[in-house]
Motif scaffolding. Structure first.
Motif, short mmCIF file in Angstrom:
data_model
loop_
_atom_site.label_atom_id
_atom_site.label_comp_id
_atom_site.label_asym_id
_atom_site.label_seq_id
_atom_site.Cartn_x
_atom_site.Cartn_y
_atom_site.Cartn_z
N UNK A 69 21.28 -11.33 44.78
CA UNK A 69 21.92 -12.60 45.13
C UNK A 69 22.66 -12.49 46.46
N UNK A 70 23.27 -11.34 46.68
CA UNK A 70 23.98 -11.13 47.95
C UNK A 70 23.03 -11.22 49.13
N UNK A 71 21.91 -10.52 49.04
CA UNK A 71 20.93 -10.57 50.13
C UNK A 71 20.38 -11.98 50.28
N UNK A 72 20.14 -12.64 49.17
CA UNK A 72 19.61 -14.00 49.22
C UNK A 72 20.61 -14.95 49.87
N UNK B 26 16.98 -17.59 39.44
CA UNK B 26 16.68 -18.24 38.16
C UNK B 26 17.47 -17.61 37.03
N UNK B 27 17.58 -16.29 37.04
CA UNK B 27 18.37 -15.62 36.01
C UNK B 27 19.85 -16.00 36.12
N UNK B 28 20.34 -16.00 37.34
CA UNK B 28 21.76 -16.31 37.53
C UNK B 28 22.07 -17.75 37.13
N UNK B 29 21.19 -18.67 37.48
CA UNK B 29 21.41 -20.07 37.09
C UNK B 29 21.26 -20.28 35.60
N UNK B 30 20.63 -19.34 34.92
CA UNK B 30 20.47 -19.42 33.47
C UNK B 30 21.56 -18.67 32.72
N UNK B 31 22.65 -18.36 33.41
CA UNK B 31 23.86 -17.76 32.80
C UNK B 31 23.63 -16.32 32.33
N UNK C 297 28.24 -19.05 42.48
CA UNK C 297 27.28 -19.45 43.52
C UNK C 297 26.00 -20.02 42.92
N UNK C 298 25.74 -19.66 41.65
CA UNK C 298 24.55 -20.18 40.96
C UNK C 298 24.93 -21.12 39.81
N UNK C 299 26.12 -21.70 39.92
CA UNK C 299 26.58 -22.71 38.96
C UNK C 299 26.78 -22.16 37.55
N UNK C 300 27.05 -20.87 37.43
CA UNK C 300 27.36 -20.28 36.12
C UNK C 300 28.88 -20.14 36.03
N UNK C 301 29.53 -21.20 35.63
CA UNK C 301 31.00 -21.23 35.63
C UNK C 301 31.53 -20.84 34.25
N UNK C 302 31.30 -19.58 33.89
CA UNK C 302 31.72 -19.15 32.56
C UNK C 302 33.21 -18.84 32.50
#
Length: 1288
Positions: free
Chosen positions: A638-641, A597-602, A709-714
């Protein structure tokens, strides 16, 4: 009038006034006054005290109200002014009446103040010193000391003058009689508390002068200290006690005086020895005595003195007060309403908290409840500073309380503390709420709540209250330039306060998260041991942890992000990021969901931007460390996930390496997006490999990988694609071999960026990728389960040729096909599906137009595990339903023979029965066959497949549903969709397989087998198999008759059971009846005479005795009239269901049946057609909005009735109505089935058998000419039942 005259006479004496100049007369006053008369009246000893008192009172009033009239007169003549002062001063030592003495003192003070001339002040001071030397009794010193004290009150400079005079006398060793300090000391020993009070008051004024702290120190240490402490100890009157404490407060301003006083207060004042209070004059006990007086003024003075001592050095002096149990009495004094007293006590207790003895003596345990109750009371007041001071005291106690000493004796006090703090948090004053939040931070410690049961519910209320208070704060303005504008200083201050409040609120939330993590190690903190049996416990650590995650999601994160959009504070962000880092450990099993959730929230982007903006050049090291630690934890989670999602490896082997790499390099990567791309594109020195640069590049690639991988294309895709390509060239030039996890990141990023850019990889980059992948021992180490990666490999044949088998194998290993419904996955909206279903759809789209990938899938069928083969077959099966390309079918069919042979060779039949792959393979084979819409010649591959499938089917029993269903469908379709010559060979092959024919017979017998005879699993799906068996039998029956094929086994069926099977039942499907009717149709076409199928009937009575055949029954043999009638009734019941497929099949079967009856006994056929219920049947079929006479099934039924001249059913008017309706229709737009039915109807009208008039015949001819032609394919396929994979 008489009284006024008397008063005037007193102020203007007739006897004396004549000698005075008129200038001394003040006539402007309400009562005229002669100043000269007043002075002489005061000077005259013969005047009574009463009259003098009145004169003095009048003079005081004039100086108070009309000083502007009197003072100029005195200023004009210094001699008179001095005489006036001397006269007033003389009264002080000549009059003993205390009621009168106050008046001259007041007049002298007012006069000196209004004159504003130092010479008169010095003159009066000189008079005082001389008078002190003359007075023989100490009692006479009292009015002088009072006068000096009053002067010191109103004239600030007078204190310095007085001190200087005393020092001059001491310095020049003047006569002791002239030393005022001696008189003060002597007077202090006089047993009169009024004098002592005056002396102490004057001393207090003397020591209030800044210079006295140094100049009068010797006098204090040598002469005053002991005497003063004795006076304080023995003081009885309130006035003396107040003046003593006033002097004490002045003395306690200076360090040296405090040291002397505390040293004189007892032995070992700086230690905590028991002899502290033995002998001497212990100051702590004196102040404690004042605390016990119940007088708020004295209690305030005592508390202020204690604070004045402690403020110099709590470490030195606090122990003395603690040993005297001062804290206990301070706590008791909190039960009052005086705000000043409460403030003073708070100050004392705050200073005492700096001494460890204060806690070790358990004073805080005793006093925590009084503090809470006093806070509760002062919240009702409007004293903001007092509320802040009390909360500050509570915070310090909570922070400094030793862990081994429990502050809260029971749960009730702890809950009360939370209640009080929560009330303060909700204060409308932000500063008070800020202090309360600091208390929240301090109370959220393990040692404060570590008693079972832990009141997690109360803690939740407290934390939620803090966050909601933050949420109520107004947001800063968006125009950030205001923050530094001088005209908005107040606004800037408010914004700063909001930021500080938010920061301390986050610190409290961080402490709550730490508390949850600490409690994980305590078994007693997990559950409430006092929970009743069989009841749900809401106060559990897990519930508390879930609450923290929920609060972070709903309040904490949104609040901080909204604030940061307007004003970013590095200190605030440091607390925020470190709090999020702790939250990873709050709920271990929820860590994956929280990280995603954090990663997808940038949040990866946020932390990188914070580091780039605030942490360059070693600035804000704590923020840099917090961001780096957070990124490290987030990336590892995220790596483990992702590894668990890939299901290819456990990820433990490289997790430690990734952790060390990120930990070592992240603190140094304080770069923005452009700098990071430039860094990624750099090439190390070829002569000296820059390991640091390469590690930085590896770390950046991992950061980008986890973000993407979490759609954070900054990072823009095109620029990143170019930078990675440069990185690959750098790796190639240096001959480096990145670790597998870096290769994985590179492949995934390239695959993601490839979709957004038209640029393709050059041959050098592809060669580098091949070299790197060739060096990887296990391809799963670099595999990421995502459609873009598969699409990336399919894009480049160079990669697919080398690694296609690996990546497709891993794709199917990772895919979860348990939730995939192929029939729905290809038709419905993607938004309605799970992740696995969407991946399935993506794979199908990639396979289209990519025959090489299909060949790889076929290879996987031969060499992969059973699970992978099963998934591949499901994929190919669904793909074939979508792709109608016959070339693809040819490609697949050529491989199926080898694959099926391999299965049959490698597995015994017993193994095949439980193998889930074989049914899918057979389904797929059937779908390939189904793709051929046109009739075609069967080749050798087809016949070999037909042979294998028929032999396999013959080995099965009727319970092998999953194998038989696709097999029988394949056999049926092979007979239907081929040329006549191929049909003859195929039929011969099937009829030579006796075991297959026996199996068909067994399956057909299952049609009327009781439900209880089946296993539940078999009965749930046996109907589809029965349908397939009836259809295949019907096809074989037809083809055997056409080609006159030799039969080696005859299927025997009970005619009663067969006819009874078509009786309508709601539990049976439409296709069930259609398949049996197809069989009956084929059988009636052969007049029930076939070497392949034989109907067996029993013509017996109720006692099972053979009955003689009637003439009608004999003509219908092997049927009887009852069979015909029951069959017709069943047909009529099926027709009224109004199902199109069923209706068409029934009418087709009825046509053949009537033809059979007509050939056997024409009268019976006409009798059946002419029954009245046929008319009702037709009416029933027409009774609906969607039905009309031009429906194909209605037309066929009407045609059938006309064919057998049933005028009872179809009248001339009805025929005319059909012709009229057909004339109105656009015949060219009619469906093929309707055209064929209408053509048959019109031809029947023109036939000689139909009794119609000439007009109807002519209309029929016109319609026949207008009808469009029908193709041969339509006519041949009119009665064919189309099968679906896995059933009919």
């Amino acid at each position: 009038m008489a009284a006024a005259a008397a008063a005037a006479e007193l102020l203007v004496g007739e006897r004396l006034h004549r000698q005075h100049d008129s200038r001394w007369l003040l006539q402007c006053l309400p009562s005229p006054l002669c100043l000269a008369c007043a002075i002489e009246t005061l000077k005259d000893d013969r005047v009574s005290h009463v009259r003098k008192k009145h004169v003095l009172s009048c003079l005081r009033d004039i100086l108070t109200q009309h000083a502007a009239l009197l003072i100029p007169l005195l200023v004009q003549d210094e001699r008179v002014c001095a005489h006036f002062i001397a006269t007033l001063f003389e009264i002080l030592h000549t009059v003993d009446d205390s009621n009168i003495l106050d008046l001259p003192i007041q007049i002298l003070v007012l006069l000196i103040v209004e004159l504003k001339m130092d010479r008169y002040l010095h003159y009066l001071l000189d008079k005082c010193q001389k008078e002190l030397s003359k007075v023989m009794t100490i009692k006479g010193h009292l009015p002088i000391f009072i006068l000096l004290g009053k002067l010191a009150d109103v004239i600030p400079i007078f204190t310095d003058i007085l001190v200087c005079c005393c020092l001059v006398v001491i310095a020049f060793s003047l006569l002791p009689a002239c030393n005022m300090m001696d008189h003060l000391v002597t007077s202090l020993m006089y047993p009169n508390e009024n004098i002592k009070a005056a002396v102490c008051y004057l001393y207090g004024k003397l020591y209030s002068a800044p210079i006295s702290g140094e100049w009068l120190f010797v006098h204090f240490t040598e002469r005053l200290c002991g005497l003063f402490l004795t006076t304080l100890k023995t003081a009885q009157t309130k006035e003396l006690q107040i003046n003593c404490t006033g002097l004490l407060k002045q003395l306690l301003k200076y360090d040296n005086f405090v040291a002397v006083i505390m040293r004189s207060s007892g032995k070992g004042a700086e230690s905590a020895s028991p002899e502290l209070f033995e002998g001497g004059n212990p100051l702590p006990l004196m102040l404690k005595k004042l605390l016990l007086t119940r007088d708020e003024v004295l209690q305030i003075a005592s508390a202020q003195c204690i604070a004045a001592v402690l403020v110099h050095s709590p470490a030195k002096y606090a122990s003395a007060f603690i040993q005297a149990d001062i804290p206990e009495f301070l706590f008791e004094c909190l039960f009052c309403t005086s705000e000043i007293l409460i403030w003073s006590i708070y100050c004392c207790l705050l200073l005492l908290t700096e001494e460890q003895l204060f806690f070790s003596k358990c004073h805080t345990v005793y006093g925590i409840e009084p503090i809470l109750r006093s806070l509760k009371e002062i919240f009702l007041l409007n004293n903001m500073e007092l509320q802040k001071q009390g909360l500050l005291l509570l915070t310090e106690i909570l922070k400094r309380q030793p862990a081994e000493i429990k502050l809260f004796a029971n749960n009730a006090i702890f809950k009360y503390a939370i209640c009080v703090i929560l009330e303060a948090v909700n204060s409308p004053v932000l500063e008070v709420a800020a202090e309360a939040v600091k208390a929240v931070t301090a109370i959220l410690r393990k040692n404060h709540v570590s008693f079972p049961p832990i009141p997690y519910g109360e803690l939740q209320k407290l934390i939620e209250g803090v966050l909601k208070r933050c949420n109520d704060l107004p947001l800063p303005p968006l125009n950030r330039w205001i923050m530094g504008h001088s005209g908005n200083r107040h606004q800037n201050k408010a914004i700063s306060q909001q930021g500080q409040f938010l920061q301390i609120a986050l610190e409290s939330f961080r402490n709550a998260c730490r508390l949850a993590v600490d409690c994980q190690k305590e078994p007693l903190a997990q559950e409430n041991v006092f929970t009743a049996p069989n009841s749900e416990d809401k106060d559990t650590l897990r519930r508390f942890s879930e609450f923290l995650l929920r609060m972070s999601d709903s309040l904490c994160i949104p609040i901080v992000m909204k604030y940061s959009e307007r004003a970013i504070r590095p200190a605030l962000m440091e607390v925020f990021i470190s709090t999020l880092n702790i939250l990873f450990s709050v709920l271990p099993d929820g860590c994956k969901r929280f990280s995603v959730k954090l990663a997808t929230s940038s949040f990866i982007r946020l932390n990188m931007e914070l580091k780039a903006k605030f942490c360059i050049r070693q600035s804000n090291p704590t923020l840099n460390q917090a961001c780096s630690s957070f990124l490290q934890s987030l990336c590892l989670n995220l790596h483990v996930s992702l590894e668990k999602m890939n299901s290819t490896q456990d990820g433990k082997s490289d997790t430690q390496e990734i952790s060390e790499l990120l930990k070592r390099n992240l603190p140094e990567l304080n770069v923005n997006v452009l700098e990071s791309l430039h860094l990624l594109s750099e090439t190390p020195d070829s002569y000296c490999l820059d390991e640091i640069l390469r590690n930085h590049q590896y770390s950046l690639l991992l950061i980008f990988y986890f973000a993407y991988s979490q759609e954070d294309r900054f990072v823009p895709e095109a620029e990143l694609f170019s930078a990675i390509r440069s990185f690959l060239l750098s790796v190639q030039s240096q001959g480096d071999c990145p670790p597998p996890y870096v290769c994985k990141a590179v492949l995934y990023l390239l695959a993601n960026c490839q979709e957004k850019t038209e640029e393709a990889l050059d041959l050098a980059s592809l060669a580098t990728i091949r070299r790197i992948l060739d060096a990887v021992i296990d391809f799963s180490l670099v595999y990421v389960h995502h459609p873009c990666l598969l699409k990336f490999f399919l894009r480049y044949p160079e990669l697919m040729a080398r690694f296609g088998h690996h990546i497709l194998q891993l794709w199917f290993v990772c895919e979860d096909y348990s939730q995939i419904e192929p029939e729905n996955a290809v038709t419905s909206d993607a938004a309605d599906f799970s992740h696995s279903t969407n991946n399935f759809r993506s794979l199908l789209s990639m396979l289209k137009g990519n025959p090489n990938a299909l060949l790889v899938l076929l290879d996987l069928l031969c060499f992969s595990t059973t699970e992978v083969v099963h998934k591949v077959l499901i994929t190919l099966k669904t793909f074939l339903k979508l792709d109608e390309d016959v070339q693809v079918c040819d490609l697949l069919r050529s491989q199926f023979l080898q694959i099926l042979q391999k299965f049959l060779v490698e597995n015994s039949f017993c193994t095949l029965q439980v193998n889930p792959t074989l049914p899918l393979l057979l389904d797929l084979l059937f779908l390939v066959q189904l793709r051929y819409a046109a009739d075609r010649e069967l080749d050798s591959t087809d016949f070999r497949l037909l042979h294998l499938v028929s032999n396999l089917s013959g080995k099965c029993s009727p319970t092998d549903l999953e194998i038989l269903l696709p097999s029988l469908n394949f056999l049926y379709w092979s007979l239907q969709q081929t040329t006549c010559s191929s049909q003859q060979q195929a039929v011969a092959m099937l009829f030579s397989n006796k075991s297959l024919l026996e199996l068909l017979e067994k399956i057909l017998h299952c049609t009327w087998m009781p439900i209880s005879s089946f296993e539940p699993a078999f009965f749930s799906s046996n109907e589809a198999l029965i349908c397939s068996a009836w259809l295949l039998t019907a096809s074989l029956l037809t083809q055997q008759h056409i080609h006159n094929t030799e039969v080696h086994y005859t299927i025997c069926l009970d005619v009663d059971k067969v006819f009874q099977a078509v009786a309508f039942r709601k539990k049976k499907s439409i296709l069930f009846f259609v398949s049996i009717l197809q069989f009956l149709r084929a059988l009636f076409r052969q007049n029930l005479c076939s070497s392949f199928v034989k109907l067996v009937g029993q013509h017996v009575n109720e006692n099972s005795k053979q009955l003689p055949w009637a003439n009608q029954d004999a003509s219908l043999y092997p049927l009887a009239m009852r069979h015909i009638l029951s069959l017709v009734i069943h047909f009529q019941n099926l027709l009224v269901q109004k199902d199109i497929l069923l209706s068409q099949t029934v009418i087709g079967c009825l046509e053949v049946l009537l033809g059979y009856l007509h050939s056997k006994n024409e009268s019976i056929a006409c009798h059946v057609v002419s029954q009245p219920w046929n008319k009702f049947l037709l009416i029933t079929l027409l009774d609906g909005d969607q039905n009309s006479l031009l429906q194909p099934e209605i037309l066929r039924l009407v045609t059938l009735f006309l064919r057998y001249q049933s005028t009872r059913v179809i009248s001339q008017s009805e025929v005319s109505h059909i012709l009229e309706e057909a004339t109105k229709m656009k015949l060219s737009e009619l469906p093929g089935g309707t055209v064929m039915a209408l053509r048959a109807f019109l031809l029947q009208i023109q036939s000689a058998k139909c009794q119609v008039d000439s007009a109807q015949t002519a209309s029929a001819q016109i319609l026949l000419e207008r009808l469009p032609p029908t193709s041969r394919t339509e006519r041949s396929h009119q009665d064919m039942v189309y099968l679906l994979a896995g059933g009919v």
